[in-house]
Design a protein around this motif. Sequence first.
Motif, PDB file in Angstrom:
ATOM      1  N   GLU A 232       0.822  -1.210   0.000  1.00  0.00           N
ATOM      2  CA  GLU A 232       0.000   0.000   0.000  1.00  0.00           C
ATOM      3  C   GLU A 232       0.856   1.261   0.000  1.00  0.00           C
ATOM      4  OE1 GLU A 232      -2.441  -0.554   3.407  1.00  0.00           O
ATOM      5  OE2 GLU A 232      -3.929  -1.799   2.341  1.00  0.00           O
ATOM      6  N   LYS A 233       1.974   1.194   0.671  1.00  0.00           N
ATOM      7  CA  LYS A 233       2.847   2.364   0.764  1.00  0.00           C
ATOM      8  C   LYS A 233       3.665   2.561  -0.500  1.00  0.00           C
ATOM      9  CE  LYS A 233       6.159   4.696   3.768  1.00  0.00           C
ATOM     10  NZ  LYS A 233       6.837   4.680   5.082  1.00  0.00           N
ATOM     11  N   TYR A 234       4.032   1.463  -1.170  1.00  0.00           N
ATOM     12  CA  TYR A 234       4.933   1.556  -2.318  1.00  0.00           C
ATOM     13  C   TYR A 234       4.260   1.110  -3.622  1.00  0.00           C
ATOM     14  CZ  TYR A 234       8.430   2.335   1.270  1.00  0.00           C
ATOM     15  OH  TYR A 234       9.129   2.841   2.330  1.00  0.00           O
ATOM     16  N   ASN A 235       3.061   1.587  -3.825  1.00  0.00           N
ATOM     17  CA  ASN A 235       2.363   1.435  -5.118  1.00  0.00           C
ATOM     18  C   ASN A 235       2.264  -0.007  -5.601  1.00  0.00           C
ATOM     19  OD1 ASN A 235       2.055   4.295  -5.386  1.00  0.00           O
ATOM     20  ND2 ASN A 235       4.208   4.415  -6.023  1.00  0.00           N
ATOM     21  N   GLY A 236       1.949  -0.909  -4.694  1.00  0.00           N
ATOM     22  CA  GLY A 236       1.734  -2.300  -5.055  1.00  0.00           C
ATOM     23  C   GLY A 236       2.979  -3.148  -5.163  1.00  0.00           C
ATOM     24  N   ALA A 237       4.134  -2.594  -4.832  1.00  0.00           N
ATOM     25  CA  ALA A 237       5.386  -3.358  -4.926  1.00  0.00           C
ATOM     26  C   ALA A 237       5.367  -4.545  -3.968  1.00  0.00           C
ATOM     27  CB  ALA A 237       6.574  -2.456  -4.607  1.00  0.00           C
ATOM     28  N   LYS A 238       5.983  -5.650  -4.390  1.00  0.00           N
ATOM     29  CA  LYS A 238       6.067  -6.826  -3.527  1.00  0.00           C
ATOM     30  C   LYS A 238       7.329  -6.768  -2.679  1.00  0.00           C
ATOM     31  CE  LYS A 238       3.286 -10.068  -6.192  1.00  0.00           C
ATOM     32  NZ  LYS A 238       3.222 -11.427  -6.780  1.00  0.00           N
ATOM     33  N   MET A 239       7.207  -7.234  -1.462  1.00  0.00           N
ATOM     34  CA  MET A 239       8.334  -7.229  -0.535  1.00  0.00           C
ATOM     35  C   MET A 239       9.406  -8.213  -0.990  1.00  0.00           C
ATOM     36  SD  MET A 239       9.654  -6.155   2.357  1.00  0.00           S
ATOM     37  CE  MET A 239       8.275  -5.441   3.228  1.00  0.00           C
ATOM     38  N   GLU A 240      10.636  -7.733  -1.095  1.00  0.00           N
ATOM     39  CA  GLU A 240      11.773  -8.600  -1.392  1.00  0.00           C
ATOM     40  C   GLU A 240      12.486  -8.959  -0.086  1.00  0.00           C
ATOM     41  OE1 GLU A 240      12.815  -9.963  -4.186  1.00  0.00           O
ATOM     42  OE2 GLU A 240      12.079  -8.773  -5.872  1.00  0.00           O
ATOM     43  N   LEU A 241      13.455  -9.853  -0.182  1.00  0.00           N
ATOM     44  CA  LEU A 241      14.143 -10.368   0.998  1.00  0.00           C
ATOM     45  C   LEU A 241      14.682  -9.272   1.903  1.00  0.00           C
ATOM     46  CD1 LEU A 241      15.529 -12.557   2.717  1.00  0.00           C
ATOM     47  CD2 LEU A 241      17.424 -12.508   1.070  1.00  0.00           C
ATOM     48  N   ASN A 242      15.342  -8.268   1.328  1.00  0.00           N
ATOM     49  CA  ASN A 242      15.989  -7.249   2.144  1.00  0.00           C
ATOM     50  C   ASN A 242      15.005  -6.502   3.036  1.00  0.00           C
ATOM     51  OD1 ASN A 242      18.297  -8.013   0.913  1.00  0.00           O
ATOM     52  ND2 ASN A 242      18.775  -6.067  -0.040  1.00  0.00           N
ATOM     53  N   GLY A 243      13.766  -6.377   2.589  1.00  0.00           N
ATOM     54  CA  GLY A 243      12.770  -5.698   3.401  1.00  0.00           C
ATOM     55  C   GLY A 243      12.481  -6.450   4.685  1.00  0.00           C
ATOM     56  N   TYR A 244      12.324  -7.773   4.577  1.00  0.00           N
ATOM     57  CA  TYR A 244      12.097  -8.594   5.763  1.00  0.00           C
ATOM     58  C   TYR A 244      13.279  -8.504   6.731  1.00  0.00           C
ATOM     59  CZ  TYR A 244       8.433 -10.960   3.012  1.00  0.00           C
ATOM     60  OH  TYR A 244       7.328 -11.254   2.263  1.00  0.00           O
ATOM     61  N   MET A 245      14.474  -8.607   6.163  1.00  0.00           N
ATOM     62  CA  MET A 245      15.668  -8.655   7.007  1.00  0.00           C
ATOM     63  C   MET A 245      15.962  -7.308   7.663  1.00  0.00           C
ATOM     64  SD  MET A 245      16.148 -11.794   6.651  1.00  0.00           S
ATOM     65  CE  MET A 245      17.708 -12.099   7.495  1.00  0.00           C
ATOM     66  N   ALA A 246      15.688  -6.213   6.940  1.00  0.00           N
ATOM     67  CA  ALA A 246      15.867  -4.887   7.534  1.00  0.00           C
ATOM     68  C   ALA A 246      14.894  -4.694   8.686  1.00  0.00           C
ATOM     69  CB  ALA A 246      15.655  -3.806   6.477  1.00  0.00           C
ATOM     70  N   HIS A 247      13.677  -5.202   8.534  1.00  0.00           N
ATOM     71  CA  HIS A 247      12.682  -5.155   9.612  1.00  0.00           C
ATOM     72  C   HIS A 247      13.216  -5.848  10.859  1.00  0.00           C
ATOM     73  CE1 HIS A 247       9.371  -7.151  11.834  1.00  0.00           C
ATOM     74  NE2 HIS A 247       8.699  -6.037  11.613  1.00  0.00           N
ATOM     75  N   ASP A 248      13.780  -7.056  10.668  1.00  0.00           N
ATOM     76  CA  ASP A 248      14.289  -7.814  11.807  1.00  0.00           C
ATOM     77  C   ASP A 248      15.515  -7.155  12.426  1.00  0.00           C
ATOM     78  OD1 ASP A 248      12.265  -9.525  11.235  1.00  0.00           O
ATOM     79  OD2 ASP A 248      13.524 -11.268  10.786  1.00  0.00           O
ATOM     80  N   ALA A 249      16.358  -6.567  11.591  1.00  0.00           N
ATOM     81  CA  ALA A 249      17.535  -5.861  12.097  1.00  0.00           C
ATOM     82  C   ALA A 249      17.118  -4.689  12.975  1.00  0.00           C
ATOM     83  CB  ALA A 249      18.406  -5.375  10.938  1.00  0.00           C
ATOM     84  N   PHE A 250      16.085  -3.994  12.550  1.00  0.00           N
ATOM     85  CA  PHE A 250      15.621  -2.847  13.331  1.00  0.00           C
ATOM     86  C   PHE A 250      15.013  -3.301  14.651  1.00  0.00           C
ATOM     87  CE2 PHE A 250      13.111   0.951  14.315  1.00  0.00           C
ATOM     88  CZ  PHE A 250      14.058   1.931  14.075  1.00  0.00           C
ATOM     89  N   LEU A 251      14.289  -4.426  14.654  1.00  0.00           N
ATOM     90  CA  LEU A 251      13.765  -4.974  15.906  1.00  0.00           C
ATOM     91  C   LEU A 251      14.902  -5.296  16.865  1.00  0.00           C
ATOM     92  CD1 LEU A 251      10.907  -7.489  14.943  1.00  0.00           C
ATOM     93  CD2 LEU A 251      10.696  -5.182  15.888  1.00  0.00           C
TER      94      LEU A 251
END
Length: 319
Positions: A232-251
């Motif tokens: 929804e934020k990025y015009n329908g783009a699908k999440m790639e691996l780096n997005g998941y991993m950056a999320h976990d790194a930030f946690l």
Amino acid sequence: MARARYQVLVIPYCITDGQVRFCAFRRKDLDIWQFIAGGGEDEDASIIESARREAFEEAGIPAIGVTCTNPNVTAGNDYYFRVCFIDPVQGRIAASFIADYLGYDKAAILYDVNDDYALGLKDNFVKVFESKGGTIVAEEGYTAGDTDFTAQLTKIKEAQPQIIFTPIFYQDFIMIHKQARTLGIDLAMVGGDGCASEVLFDAADAVDGSYVINHVSLVDPAGDAFRKEYAEKYNGAKMELNGYMAHDAFLLWCAAVEKAGSDDPQAIADAYSQVEVEGMAGKIKISAEDHNPVGKSGCVERIDGKNKTYVFETYIAAD
């Protein structure tokens, strides 16, 4: 406007001709105490990567690598950590998946002979696969930039493997699949995290039925809300691996800051190995010895070309 208590500098990167290129940063930026870095697949001798590691340690700045699977990234550095498993682990996971889960004992390998990533996966795959009674019936190499794999694939076809291990990146993964199908090779292939990309579905028919090893499931229902918010934020783009991993790194960063109880860099560096978080890739606990995640399993997913999606297959323990 009031300033946030903590400041984070995210080091972005771009991919040019399949090579990760980090942005440069000036020394005066080092007074910003925390970094979350993406990428990491450049060769260890890369001037930028080497300078970056040196700068972190020299300034005492704790950094988190997101998908930097090269073992040397954190080696001998008191301030560099990562949330992903390393290349040798991927090789072991691939061997266990093929030998134990699929039950195959004859495999071929096709890889880039000058790529550290490919070599790290390949060497550990061979060691574990052979220890499980498997035989490497063909081991064929190529060099970066090659686009014709006919000779290598012909030799592999003649060796009659049950599966092909391809520790490469998605661009070559696609080309090799297309050429293999043209030659009448219908075998499944197994790639590492460098092959997991939505771009594969541009060649959906060719890659259908092959597998990728990843740090996180790209279709786990537990991540549906996260993927929906991202799209929804990025015009329908699908999440790639780096997005998941950056999320976990930030946690992990947030947990370390809370544990440290301050913005002192040394306290945060110490806290990274004292906390545990539940991220998109599962539980993450960092080893105090090598700064790698402890006991992280690999997720194997099958490529469903017809529906242009991944299908969860299994988790394989790293050890």
